[in-house]
Design a protein around this motif. Structure first.
Motif, PDB file in Angstrom:
ATOM      1  N   ARG A  68       0.956  -1.589  -0.171  1.00 44.54           N
ATOM      2  CA  ARG A  68      -0.025   0.174   0.142  1.00 44.54           C
ATOM      3  C   ARG A  68       0.530   1.191  -0.092  1.00 44.54           C
ATOM      4  N   LYS A 132       0.377  11.161   2.879  1.00 41.45           N
ATOM      5  CA  LYS A 132      -0.266  11.928   3.888  1.00 41.45           C
ATOM      6  C   LYS A 132      -0.444  10.412   4.941  1.00 41.45           C
ATOM      7  N   LEU A 134      -3.513  11.207   7.008  1.00 43.10           N
ATOM      8  CA  LEU A 134      -4.476  10.221   7.161  1.00 43.10           C
ATOM      9  C   LEU A 134      -4.781   9.184   6.516  1.00 43.10           C
ATOM     10  N   TYR A 135      -4.071   8.816   5.811  1.00 42.52           N
ATOM     11  CA  TYR A 135      -3.532   7.766   4.355  1.00 42.52           C
ATOM     12  C   TYR A 135      -3.359   6.360   4.842  1.00 42.52           C
ATOM     13  N   ALA A 137      -2.632   6.327   8.171  1.00 37.05           N
ATOM     14  CA  ALA A 137      -3.473   5.384   9.161  1.00 37.05           C
ATOM     15  C   ALA A 137      -4.353   3.964   8.569  1.00 37.05           C
ATOM     16  N   ASP A 138      -4.810   5.038   7.443  1.00 36.35           N
ATOM     17  CA  ASP A 138      -5.346   3.490   6.352  1.00 36.35           C
ATOM     18  C   ASP A 138      -4.712   2.200   6.471  1.00 36.35           C
ATOM     19  N   TYR A 139      -3.624   2.354   6.330  1.00 41.14           N
ATOM     20  CA  TYR A 139      -2.878   1.179   5.859  1.00 41.14           C
ATOM     21  C   TYR A 139      -2.380   0.731   6.934  1.00 41.14           C
ATOM     22  N   TYR A 146      -9.662  -5.628  10.461  1.00 36.69           N
ATOM     23  CA  TYR A 146     -10.647  -4.744   9.559  1.00 36.69           C
ATOM     24  C   TYR A 146     -12.125  -4.313   9.096  1.00 36.69           C
ATOM     25  N   ARG A 150     -12.957  -1.578  11.673  1.00 36.43           N
ATOM     26  CA  ARG A 150     -12.193  -0.317  11.229  1.00 36.43           C
ATOM     27  C   ARG A 150     -13.188   0.599  10.844  1.00 36.43           C
ATOM     28  N   LYS A 151     -14.895  -0.196  10.540  1.00 39.03           N
ATOM     29  CA  LYS A 151     -15.541   1.007   9.799  1.00 39.03           C
ATOM     30  C   LYS A 151     -15.802   1.683  11.526  1.00 39.03           C
ATOM     31  N   HIS A 154     -11.500   5.369  14.759  1.00 39.60           N
ATOM     32  CA  HIS A 154     -11.369   6.801  14.216  1.00 39.60           C
ATOM     33  C   HIS A 154     -10.519   6.954  13.006  1.00 39.60           C
ATOM     34  N   ALA A 155     -10.189   7.677  12.156  1.00 36.85           N
ATOM     35  CA  ALA A 155      -9.585   8.589  12.184  1.00 36.85           C
ATOM     36  C   ALA A 155      -8.478   7.480  12.314  1.00 36.85           C
ATOM     37  N   TYR A 156      -7.627   8.266  13.627  1.00 37.51           N
ATOM     38  CA  TYR A 156      -6.255   7.810  13.501  1.00 37.51           C
ATOM     39  C   TYR A 156      -6.115   6.682  14.160  1.00 37.51           C
TER      40      TYR A 156
ATOM     41  N   ILE B  74     -10.862  15.384   9.108  1.00 37.31           N
ATOM     42  CA  ILE B  74     -11.140  13.286   8.783  1.00 37.31           C
ATOM     43  C   ILE B  74     -11.819  12.942  10.153  1.00 37.31           C
ATOM     44  N   VAL B  75     -10.938  13.487  11.646  1.00 34.20           N
ATOM     45  CA  VAL B  75     -12.119  12.731  12.188  1.00 34.20           C
ATOM     46  C   VAL B  75     -13.037  13.487  12.378  1.00 34.20           C
ATOM     47  N   ARG B  78     -15.731  11.295  10.093  1.00 33.65           N
ATOM     48  CA  ARG B  78     -15.532  10.184   9.855  1.00 33.65           C
ATOM     49  C   ARG B  78     -17.530  10.017  10.633  1.00 33.65           C
ATOM     50  N   LEU B  87     -18.376   2.910   3.418  1.00 38.74           N
ATOM     51  CA  LEU B  87     -16.851   3.482   3.796  1.00 38.74           C
ATOM     52  C   LEU B  87     -16.292   3.451   4.426  1.00 38.74           C
ATOM     53  N   VAL B  88     -15.311   2.962   4.447  1.00 39.74           N
ATOM     54  CA  VAL B  88     -14.566   2.920   5.616  1.00 39.74           C
ATOM     55  C   VAL B  88     -13.406   3.056   6.160  1.00 39.74           C
ATOM     56  N   GLU B  89     -12.296   3.205   4.949  1.00 43.58           N
ATOM     57  CA  GLU B  89     -11.788   3.772   4.914  1.00 43.58           C
ATOM     58  C   GLU B  89     -11.197   5.874   4.692  1.00 43.58           C
ATOM     59  N   ASN B  90     -10.315   6.157   5.719  1.00 48.97           N
ATOM     60  CA  ASN B  90     -10.154   7.426   5.614  1.00 48.97           C
ATOM     61  C   ASN B  90     -10.799   7.498   3.762  1.00 48.97           C
ATOM     62  N   ALA B  91      -9.617   7.010   3.247  1.00 50.10           N
ATOM     63  CA  ALA B  91      -9.652   8.016   1.770  1.00 50.10           C
ATOM     64  C   ALA B  91     -10.750   7.873   1.038  1.00 50.10           C
TER      65      ALA B  91
END
Lengths: 415, 443
Positions: A68, A132, A134-135, A137-139, A146, A150-151, A154-156, B74-75, B78, B87-91
């Motif tokens: 990723r 960046k 925030l992305y 953080a997704d990875y 997951y 994940r849903k 938190h964003a982080y 983003i915080v 979400r 919609l799951v990931e931040n992206a």
């Protein structure tokens, strides 16, 4: 059967710079070296310390998620790129989230224990500044479950998981002392990193680290109980180390005095789909440490140097408890009182740890081993701490996910 | 009709321009916020401009602004998208936000597009005839309830309202460049401006998190009332100095004195270039006409325009050449009026003229360093105190400039353009990013 049925040694450690924000040469807008650069620099950094690279038998590389961050898989394929000795030899990539490096260590050792190899080059690598935070953080959230977490997360994702832990610890054992201990952890990390030219925080010249670290967390932009200083940074980096049997050391022309012995390790897995049994402790890390001590036949007080996985300051405090240096809830005071400083009872993360050196995730476990080896060999430069001949051991604890995948390894200075 | 209802259909006229695009960015974010709270309602932001290719640039700009907001918030975002199981990931959430935002936008070159709008922002060229013509055309299209907010920075609101026949449905809502960054909005009411519109304008300012400063309906208002005269002073100084230092030398001196010695974000001539020498000239003309003040004119400005040097910015935001020549937005040359070409700054020349200007006060810290400094006030005091003790050309020019700036500001209060000294200071600190207000104790 003894746990280790033959002697295994580690030598020729090498760390690249941990590149990312904080390093003067880092510019997010300019192109940077790719993952292959780091793999090669670290691999050659190790190989150049031995006499006969042709006698390396295998390569093991730890990496969390290059697919990723770098759109790159099949990392074993980079060993022959590092050095022609690997052409047509067995090479493998292992993954266990942030413990990928730890798994690379044990995989290397197990390969030698299997008698199929005498010498293994072990590399860990991660390049994360490609996106960046925030992305990223997704990875990195892939270290959790997951479809189950994940849903609603938190964003982080991971900072928040450890923010929950920090909140629980504060509630149970006292808010202020925990907050101060977290700040002190940060101070120690940066002070140690300032002595390590490879560290991401090497250039940090903030005159008031403690107050910076006491910054009030802002849940609207980040986490409820963690500020950004409580977190390890986004880093690019790699580390490499050579493991060898006694025979292997001879084959590559390394003297025993330039190597350290692996006396025990423990590899422990918890269920990724279940929540932690107790938010205020790192249960799996504790099991792993206990098992490693038993196998080595030593106690915490036999260690001269310790490496723990401080992906967050609160994780550092809990890891100290898990490693047996403080009782449950006593880690905060232990840290606050300076006992983990380089001049303390148990010098911990002497080169900066994940917060000070940086946390190129898949490289971290290997980096910890490299630094322990350097300390035991007296080659840690300005970071060198006193290795008491009566306490010739060093230990690392490497963690993946929310205390799910753990490797503990104990090293001993050779006779 | 309340603000939320009016925000369901909004038009920005002159949307592709520098100010219009910024206003569009701010309003679109507020409309998107409402849309996410009321998914069943339809929201439409009409972005109207005669410049078709400018609208393409605007589309890219607004997309980048949605992206920026999504990444920054983003915080919170979400949570807003928590019910969208896909919609799951931040992206994925960032993409959804950007797409939802883009869906609000309607790009057009036809004024007719504004016909259902109850709120119209006007940010077209600063020319009263064009503005009046546009308002007259709009008036015929839209409902009688529609409110108009003009971004004029100089034309009196009452005059525009009367000439266009808007019956108090117009308010001055002067954003500063760039609108998404600058905190200030100067709000100008005419005597006939409707109370409901005044209330709505304040509510909108709060929602956009802007600092609203009231100015009275006198041409130029506070911002340009100060800036034009401040610029004219520098131009007069250039006339005085050019005999000894040549035109380009004098431009360099005044630019440097205003930036470094007066600790402003940019030198006065860089600022005039940024605004546009043509815009500067145009605003002077508006003010000269409405205020009947012949001093609001400068021959150097007219000569520059005559020479075809206009400043301003390219559509990508980079600086066009004006009094200064720019390379990647850094001044590298100065226009030489006499020879009709740019004099390129060399280290040797710069060292020589800097020597003549004299050193900066001891302990000097530039504008950028002081901006976030907790001890800023103390450091500013020291800076100007030291300046007073220095017997150099730079210090002397700076103190003279500081004094003149204060006089201009005080006269704005005296002439009731501003209600108070605080309001003038608020405009200069929030709209021009000064570290200190012009009405101060430093002189």
């Amino acid at each position: 059967m003894a746990f280790l049925r033959k002697k295994i040694y580690a030598c020729a450690g090498y760390n690249t710079v941990a590149l990312g924000t904080g390093r003067k040469e880092f510019n997010p807008k300019k192109p940077r070296p790719g993952i292959e650069h780091y793999i090669k620099e670290a691999g050659l950094g190790a190989i150049e310390q031995i006499r006969n690279p042709e006698n390396i038998d295998e390569g093991v590389i730890g990496n969390f998620i290059a697919e990723r961050f770098c759109r790159q898989g099949n990392l074993g394929g980079f060993f022959p790129f590092v050095h022609p000795t690997f052409q047509y030899k067995p090479c493998i990539r292992v993954e266990g989230a942030c413990d990928s490096g730890g798994l690379a260590l044990v995989t290397s050792v197990k390969t030698i224990l299997s008698d199929l190899a005498d010498v293994v080059l072990c590399i860990g690598v991660e390049v994360q500044n490609t996106v960046k935070a925030l992305y990223g953080a997704d990875y990195l959230a892939a270290a959790g479950w997951y479809s189950g977490e994940r849903k609603d997360g938190h964003a982080y994702f991971f900072p928040d998981k450890f923010s929950e832990r920090a909140g629980a610890y504060m509630k149970k054992f006292g808010e202020l002392k925990t907050r101060e201990a977290m700040a002190q952890w940060y101070v120690n990390a940066i002070e140690n990193a300032r002595k390590n030219p490879k560290a991401q925080e090497y250039h940090n010249n903030n005159p008031d680290l403690f107050n910076t670290a006491m910054t009030k967390p802002d849940p609207n932009t980040f986490c409820e109980f963690l500020n950004v200083y409580d977190c390890s940074k986004v880093s690019d980096g790699a580390s490499a180390l050579i493991f060898a049997s006694e025979e292997g050391l001879k084959k590559i022309g390394v003297d025993k005095k330039d190597a350290v012995e692996i006396v025990a390790f423990a590899q422990v897995q918890d269920n990724i789909t279940t929540p932690p049994p107790d938010l205020t402790k790192l249960t799996t890390c504790e099991v792993a440490a206990r098992r490693a001590y038993e196998r080595a036949g030593i106690k915490p007080e036999d260690l001269s140097v310790l490496e723990v996985h401080d992906c967050f300051t609160i994780a550092g405090i809990m890891a100290i408890e898990a490693a047996g240096f403080a009782g449950h809830g006593e880690g905060a005071d232990f840290v606050r009182e300076g006992k983990t400083r380089s001049d303390g009872i148990i010098p911990t993360n002497t080169t900066g740890g994940l917060i000070g050196y940086g946390h190129p995730t898949g490289a971290t476990g290997v980096r910890q081993a490299v630094d322990i080896v350097h300390q035991l060999l007296g080659k840690a430069g300005d970071c060198q701490v006193k290795i008491d001949p009566k306490r010739p051991y060093g230990m690392l604890s490497s963690m993946g996910g929310n205390d799910k995948t753990v490797v503990v390894m104990i090293f001993k200075k050779s006779e | 009709m309340n603000l939320d209802e009016r925000l369901q259909d909004v038009s920005v006229i002159g949307a592709a321009g520098k100010m219009g695009s910024g206003i569009a960015a701010l309003i679109s974010q507020e409309m998107l916020r409402l849309k996410l709270e009321n998914p069943e309602k339809i929201y439409r932001l009409n972005l109207i401009d005669v410049n078709m290719s400018g609208l393409d640039g605007l589309r890219d700009y607004l997309r980048s602004q949605f992206l920026r907001t999504a990444e920054k918030t983003i915080v919170v975002l979400r949570k807003k998208y928590k019910d969208r199981a896909d919609l799951v990931e931040n992206a994925e959430i960032v993409d959804a936000y950007v797409n939802d935002g883009m869906k609000l936008l309607n790009f057009s070159t036809d004024l007719l597009t504004a016909k259902n709008s109850h709120l119209v922002f006007e940010a077209i060229i600063e020319d009263e005839k064009t503005k009046i013509k546009t308002y007259k055309a709009l008036k015929k299209l839209v409902s009688k309830e529609t409110f108009f907010l003009t971004n004029t920075s100089s034309i009196p609101i009452g005059y525009l309202d009367e000439k266009s026949g808007l019956d108090g449905r117009l308010i001055g809502y002067h954003f500063y460049n760039p609108p998404v960054v600058q905190k200030l909005v100067e709000v100008i009411c005419a005597p006939q401006t409707k109370e409901e519109l005044k209330g709505l304008a304040s509510e909108l300012g709060r929602r956009l998190r802007k600092t609203l400063v009231p100015a009275n309906d006198i041409s130029g208002f506070i911002g340009n009332g100060h800036f034009m005269r401040d610029g004219l002073f520098a131009l007069d100084e250039v006339l005085r100095l050019k005999g000894k230092y040549k035109f380009y030398g004098a431009i360099y001196i005044m630019n440097r004195v205003s930036q470094d010695f007066l600790l402003r974000p940019m030198g006065i001539f860089q600022l005039i270039d940024y605004v546009g020498i043509d815009v500067f000239q145009c605003i002077l003309k508006v003010m000269r006409t409405h205020l009947k003040d012949k001093t609001l004119k400068h021959k150097l400005i007219d000569k520059m325009i005559k020479a075809g040097i206009r400043g301003g910015q390219y559509s990508d935001g980079s600086q066009k050449d004006g009094f200064l020549k720019y390379d990647k937005n850094r001044p590298v040359g100065i226009y030489d009026l006499k020879n009709g070409e740019y004099f390129m700054i060399t280290d040797e020349w710069k060292n020589k003229i800097d020597k003549q200007i004299g050193p900066l006060p001891e302990g000097f810290a530039p504008w950028k360093a002081l901006l976030g400094d907790k001890n800023k006030d103390e450091k500013l005091k020291n800076h100007f105190r030291t300046l007073k003790q220095m017997n150099t050309m730079g210090a002397e020019l700076a103190l003279k400039y500081l004094k003149r700036t204060k006089e201009i500001a005080e006269s704005l209060v005296k002439q009731k353009v501003a209600n108070s000294a605080d309001d003038v200071n608020a405009v200069l600190t929030n709209g021009f990013y000064w570290l200190y207000g012009p009405i101060n104790e430093y002189v």
